[in-house]
Design an enzyme around this catalytic site. Structure first.
Site, PDB file in Angstrom:
ATOM      1  N   ALA A 109      39.424  44.515  46.549  1.00 23.43           N
ATOM      2  CA  ALA A 109      40.700  45.041  46.046  1.00 23.43           C
ATOM      3  C   ALA A 109      41.370  44.143  45.012  1.00 23.43           C
ATOM      4  O   ALA A 109      42.108  44.631  44.156  1.00 23.43           O
ATOM      5  CB  ALA A 109      41.661  45.277  47.219  1.00 23.43           C
ATOM      6  N   LYS A 138      43.802  49.211  41.105  1.00 17.95           N
ATOM      7  CA  LYS A 138      43.174  50.505  41.428  1.00 17.95           C
ATOM      8  C   LYS A 138      43.639  51.006  42.792  1.00 17.95           C
ATOM      9  O   LYS A 138      43.783  52.210  43.003  1.00 17.95           O
ATOM     10  CB  LYS A 138      41.655  50.369  41.387  1.00 17.95           C
ATOM     11  CG  LYS A 138      41.123  49.996  40.014  1.00 17.95           C
ATOM     12  CD  LYS A 138      39.618  49.797  40.040  1.00 17.95           C
ATOM     13  CE  LYS A 138      39.152  49.103  38.785  1.00 17.95           C
ATOM     14  NZ  LYS A 138      39.579  47.685  38.719  1.00 17.95           N
ATOM     15  N   ASP A 175      39.668  41.930  50.576  1.00 24.66           N
ATOM     16  CA  ASP A 175      39.330  40.933  49.562  1.00 24.66           C
ATOM     17  C   ASP A 175      39.148  39.592  50.268  1.00 24.66           C
ATOM     18  O   ASP A 175      39.698  39.372  51.356  1.00 24.66           O
ATOM     19  CB  ASP A 175      40.412  40.816  48.487  1.00 24.66           C
ATOM     20  CG  ASP A 175      39.857  40.226  47.188  1.00 24.66           C
ATOM     21  OD1 ASP A 175      39.400  41.016  46.337  1.00 24.66           O
ATOM     22  OD2 ASP A 175      39.846  38.992  47.037  1.00 24.66           O
ATOM     23  N   CYS A 177      33.560  45.598  35.279  1.00 19.49           N
ATOM     24  CA  CYS A 177      34.129  45.507  33.931  1.00 19.49           C
ATOM     25  C   CYS A 177      33.175  44.653  33.089  1.00 19.49           C
ATOM     26  O   CYS A 177      33.575  43.708  32.419  1.00 19.49           O
ATOM     27  CB  CYS A 177      35.551  44.941  33.942  1.00 19.49           C
ATOM     28  SG  CYS A 177      35.744  43.420  34.886  1.00 19.49           S
TER      29      CYS A 177
END
Length: 420
Positions: free
Chosen positions: A233, A238, A256, A356
């Protein structure tokens, strides 16, 4: 730029160009130490420092160990990256040698276009990695697209506002504000504003989020009342978008390994008016606490740890802080995380893998490896999913976004579904 600003820029670059820390962290720390610097001073220092990062290949070709000669590196950044004429800064040049250095730098522009790494402003390791998949023209196009500063993309929180109502308000303040072409929630500002002090940000109506990231949330397709897992997360950009998508109904587990990132998510949840998000720190993807959700999640998002090479417009130093070795380590981590996350997906549930990054090793090849090991999953056509949401974007079965064509960060996503 004045002499004092040049001096500050040189001090920033002396540390920034060692690439030991993220450039934005170096800059933030410097500004905290020099609280008397005004807004215009900070702008000039930041723009010139980032221009040095964007043109580091050319600067390092002309200047041995740029971090040890930071004043010259700053002057080179003005000429190469900020289109400053030498005559405009002649009063800043206190030695004849500096004038000669800049003159030689401008004269070498043809020479800089000879080598692919200098022409594309990419380190040699990355050029070699990309050459396995891309042509010279594609590498040059990528290098040029990520050497432009990124606009500011923001998302309208649908729990608190609608884009068609918010957009005119922002256009009254900033004429360049426009709706993002793909995300129905997005607004793009070419000239950045102090959003963190804006009324619509403070009341939770607006959040900073790249349009590509918004599209990933749309591919998750979360519905009211479902169980969702955001497996990596982070600070929750998001997660917040998915929570609003669910109209605050249902349950989102935000996992996380970093307590600090999850701590940053909590005030953002409150500001956004979301109560259906449950942040939880885990020790790794194998944490036993995850097992309670085995086969129960309607949708699982894996925004995997990655090289970040799709975000080079915002983080130009990343290409010098990553290497072929760090990417190789990330590949094994991504594989392990995707395998662990897939166990949580219920039959007919959806697993979205995203990065990404622009490297096929982290993207398509990672998904193909997963599917070969997990025949219980099948690939869902991403373009068809977007079409069903009335989003006119077709990058094929995978979502592949790049800065040059889509004006977003470089994003990749694959939508996978567990068979019945």
């Amino acid at each position: 730029m004045n002499a004092a600003q040049l001096d500050h820029t040189a001090k920033v670059l002396a540390e920034m160009l060692t690439f030991k820390q993220p450039s934005d962290a170096v800059l933030s720390a410097y500004f905290r130490e020099h609280k008397k610097l005004g807004r215009q001073d900070r702008h000039e220092i930041a723009e010139t420092a980032f221009a040095a990062l964007r043109h580091y290949q050319k600067i390092s070709t002309a200047l041995r160990r740029p971090h040890a000669q930071p004043r010259k590196a700053a002057l080179a950044a003005l000429v190469l990256g900020r289109s400053t004429n030498i005559s405009q800064i002649k009063d800043l040049l206190d030695e004849e040698e500096e004038t000669e250095f800049l003159g030689n730098l401008k004269a070498r522009k043809t020479e800089f276009s000879d080598g692919l790494n200098t022409a594309a402003e990419l380190p040699q390791w990355l050029v070699e990695q990309l050459q396995q998949h891309w042509s010279k023209e594609e590498i040059l196009a990528f290098g040029r697209s990520i050497n432009q500063p990124a606009p500011l993309d923001i998302r309208v929180n649908t729990l608190k506002g609608k884009r068609d109502k918010v957009l005119p308000l922002l256009q009254a303040e900033s004429a360049d504000a426009e709706a993002t072409p793909y995300s129905p929630w997005g607004i793009r500002l070419k000239n950045k504003i102090a959003l963190n002090k804006h009324e619509l940000f403070l009341d939770g109506t607006l959040e900073v989020q790249d349009e590509g990231s918004q599209l990933l949330a749309l591919l998750v397709g979360a519905k009211r009342g479902e169980i969702i897992v955001d497996f990596c997360a982070g600070a929750g950009g998001k997660t917040l978008a998915v929570g609003a998508q669910m109209a605050n109904k249902g349950r989102i587990y935000a996992f996380d390994i970093a307590e600090k990132r999850l701590a940053n998510l909590k005030p953002r949840m409150t500001r956004a008016g979301l109560t259906n998000i449950h942040p939880e720190r885990i020790s790794s993807e194998h944490d036993t606490r995850i097992a309670r959700l085995t086969g129960k999640a309607d949708r699982v998002l894996v925004d995997a740890p990655c090289s970040g090479l799709g975000t080079l417009r915002r983080n130009p130093d990343l290409k010098y802080r990553q290497s072929a070795e760090t990417v190789a380590n990330l590949l094994e981590q991504q594989h392990s995380i995707l395998d662990a996350a897939s166990k949580l997906v219920k039959p007919q549930g959806r697993l979205v893998y995203a990065t990404c990054s622009v490297l096929p090793e982290e993207n398509e090849l990672q998904v193909e490896r997963f599917l070969s090991e997990h025949p219980e999953f099948e690939l869902v056509n991403g373009a068809e999913l977007l079409q069903s949401l009335k989003i006119d974007l077709d990058t094929g079965k995978y979502l592949r976004l790049n800065s040059g064509e889509h004006q977003t960060d470089g994003f990749f996503a694959a939508v996978l579904q567990r068979k019945d």
